[in-house]
Enzyme design. Structure first.
Site, PDB file in Angstrom:
ATOM      1  N   HIS A 160       0.817  -1.215   0.000  1.00  6.94           N
ATOM      2  CA  HIS A 160       0.000   0.000   0.000  1.00  6.94           C
ATOM      3  C   HIS A 160       0.851   1.266   0.000  1.00  6.94           C
ATOM      4  O   HIS A 160       0.331   2.345  -0.280  1.00  6.94           O
ATOM      5  CB  HIS A 160      -0.980  -0.002   1.180  1.00  6.94           C
ATOM      6  CG  HIS A 160      -0.355   0.234   2.516  1.00  6.94           C
ATOM      7  ND1 HIS A 160      -0.037  -0.780   3.387  1.00  6.94           N
ATOM      8  CD2 HIS A 160      -0.008   1.378   3.156  1.00  6.94           C
ATOM      9  CE1 HIS A 160       0.468  -0.272   4.486  1.00  6.94           C
ATOM     10  NE2 HIS A 160       0.506   1.034   4.374  1.00  6.94           N
ATOM     11  N   ASP A 191       0.161  -7.599   1.384  1.00  8.38           N
ATOM     12  CA  ASP A 191       0.607  -6.222   1.605  1.00  8.38           C
ATOM     13  C   ASP A 191       2.126  -6.114   1.628  1.00  8.38           C
ATOM     14  O   ASP A 191       2.704  -5.452   2.488  1.00  8.38           O
ATOM     15  CB  ASP A 191       0.018  -5.658   2.902  1.00  8.38           C
ATOM     16  CG  ASP A 191       0.000  -4.135   2.915  1.00  8.38           C
ATOM     17  OD1 ASP A 191       0.419  -3.530   1.916  1.00  8.38           O
ATOM     18  OD2 ASP A 191      -0.412  -3.550   3.927  1.00  8.38           O
ATOM     19  N   SER A 269       4.818   2.307   7.901  1.00  9.38           N
ATOM     20  CA  SER A 269       4.506   1.186   7.023  1.00  9.38           C
ATOM     21  C   SER A 269       5.721   0.803   6.185  1.00  9.38           C
ATOM     22  O   SER A 269       6.341   1.654   5.549  1.00  9.38           O
ATOM     23  CB  SER A 269       3.343   1.538   6.099  1.00  9.38           C
ATOM     24  OG  SER A 269       2.162   1.704   6.839  1.00  9.38           O
TER      25      SER A 269
END
Length: 509
Positions: A160, A191, A269
């Site tokens: 993402h 992911d 992230s």
């Protein structure tokens, strides 16, 4: 009868940090502000020493105190040497200040630098498609995230973080130069994304991180990355709170996840999580937002990371995590087990089999799956995990690769049987992601036809699509390969103006 819609997920992928203008300088407080002064000592790299700070109050310099980080792990984990606390007191203009300094290891330790230097900052420019007007794209925006080196001149980050990318650049710690990167593999359901940087200068003097084992409960964990709040690298600490099969907010699968209480914020992230030995035990990727809970972050464990990397090495691309292609029901009810002629409290009931799954040739509705590759399946749909734990049955299938064969033990009408089936990734009737990034469409007689996808549902708002369409999207299965639900997303008609000019008007269906 329509089934009720499932509740919205509260799990959210930790969003990339949006790039905004730098914040204004903080105002000086009325009390004692700490101000950093360059140290007269110089480090070996020619930069000012970052371990010395001075305390400034009312324009007067008061005795400085050396701020040293804790050692024993990345970012200051364990205790330092067993010395006593150093204390110094000085009175200046009637002010009495007492400094206490722990004798702990210095942050400039070479081992710490080796691990921290493998973490890089990711700058990505995104252009998201407009699913309502599929021939257009939305406005461009930029974000930042984290990544780390895994060897062979490759980086690992979250999918993402680089979704709908048009340009990706990465920057090493302590370096002002940004290097262009490109995506080699993208695993949306897990992911994860693999990046490469062709410029050899970027890799000069670097060392990749080593992947460690799956952690245990209460193990210390340190998350490293570039979250909001500053431009330099950030380190947060916590412990492992839970290990179980977890819904991945960005993907389409339930895979193994590690819950931690270390802070994970926008920009973290793609950053690594370390254990006390300096091994990477996972990738930070999502948080749980709720008024009733706090400090719940999730890390993709190394078992999922290794599956992603091995899949790429074996096939030259990411093929996905396979599944059985069946809908299962627990068998906790003794009366239900008795009616199905299941002698013991084990097994799960097959409620539905996907017509396009290979298992449709060997399994049917009403079968009870009692084992998977020799591992017994409990009546709650769990299997043994490590020594004293149990985990969801999905964990076993996620350890396989696309095309692998699995042996199932089943009970059919009281008869014990052994069957084999090939495992393949699930093909959703309503895709969670659009292959290639740009949605397809067809315009005929002023009608815009486009396939129904989850991004379209999210963009157009569920309330406007109708309950029947949503129920079909949530619960229907593909009956043949390549089946799609096609809807009319827009309607056009031509009007004539008073001057005789024709124009086209648009109306959403």
């Amino acid at each position: 009868m329509l089934l009720p819609l499932p509740p919205r997920r509260r799990l959210r992928a930790a969003p990339p940090a949006r790039l905004t203008p730098r914040h204004a300088p903080l105002r000086r407080g009325a009390l004692l502000p700490f101000v950093h002064r360059p140290c007269p000592r110089e480090t070996g790299r020619g930069a000012a020493c970052l371990t010395c700070w001075e305390l400034v109050w009312s324009g007067s310099q008061v005795e400085g105190a050396s701020k040293k980080r804790r050692g024993g792990g990345i970012g200051g984990g364990g205790g330092g040497g067993g010395g006593s606390l150093a204390s110094s007191t000085r009175k200046d203009k009637g002010l009495s200040i007492d400094f206490k300094e722990s004798q702990v290891a210095d942050f400039e330790d070479l081992e710490e630098d080796k691990f921290l230097n493998a973490v890089v900052k990711v700058y990505c420019t995104h252009i998201r498609p407009d699913y309502g007007l599929p021939w257009q794209k939305q406005r461009q925006h930029s974000s930042t995230g984290s990544a780390f080196m895994i060897g062979d001149n490759k980086l690992l980050t979250n999918a993402h973080c680089v979704e709908h990318d048009t340009q990706i650049k990465v920057k090493r710690r302590g370096d002002d130069k940004k290097y262009v990167a490109k995506v080699l593999a993208r695993g949306t359901e897990c992911d994860l994304a693999m990046l490469s940087v062709e410029n050899e200068e970027f890799w000069r003097g670097t060392e990749p991180l080593q992947l460690g084992r799956l952690p245990c409960l209460q193990d210390s964990v340190t998350v490293v990355g570039y979250p909001l709040g500053g431009d330099t690298i950030s380190v947060t600490k916590g412990v492992v709170s839970r290990i179980e099969v977890t819904p991945y907010a960005h993907g389409t699968s339930d895979l193994l996840g590690v819950q931690i209480d270390a802070a994970i914020n926008a920009g973290n992230s793609g950053g690594p999580a370390f254990n006390e030995q300096g091994e990477c035990i996972g990738v930070a990727f999502q948080v749980f937002r709720s008024d009733e809970a706090e400090n719940i972050g999730y890390v993709i464990p190394t078992t999922v990371v290794s599956h992603f990397l091995n899949d790429y090495r074996k096939n030259g691309k990411y093929t996905g995590f396979p599944c059985l292609g069946v809908l299962l029901q627990k068998l906790e009810n003794p009366a239900l087990r008795e009616s199905l002629k299941v002698p013991s409290s084990e097994g799960v009931l097959v409620r539905r089999v996907e017509p396009t799954a290979p298992a449709s040739s060997v399994l049917r509705k009403g079968d009870v799956i009692t084992s998977f590759d020799g591992v017994s399946v409990g009546c709650e749909g769990t299997v043994p995990f490590r020594s004293t734990e149990r985990i969801a049955f999905r964990y076993l299938t996620s350890q396989k690769y696309a095309g692998d064969v699995a042996q199932l033990g089943i009970i059919r009408e009281g008869n014990v049987m052994k069957v084999q089936t090939i495992l393949h990734p699930r093909k959703h009737l309503v895709p969670f992601n659009v292959d290639g990034g740009q949605p397809s469409y067809l315009i005929v007689a002023g009608l815009v036809f486009t396939p129904l996808t989850e991004p379209f549902i999210e963009e157009e708002c569920e309330d406007t699509l109708g309950l029947k369409l949503l129920a079909k999207a949530r619960y229907s299965l593909s009956t043949f390969e390549g089946e799609q639900i096609v809807i009319v997303s827009q309607r056009y008609w031509r009007t004539m103006s008073t001057s005789g000019m024709s124009t086209w008007a648009i109306n959403k269906s």
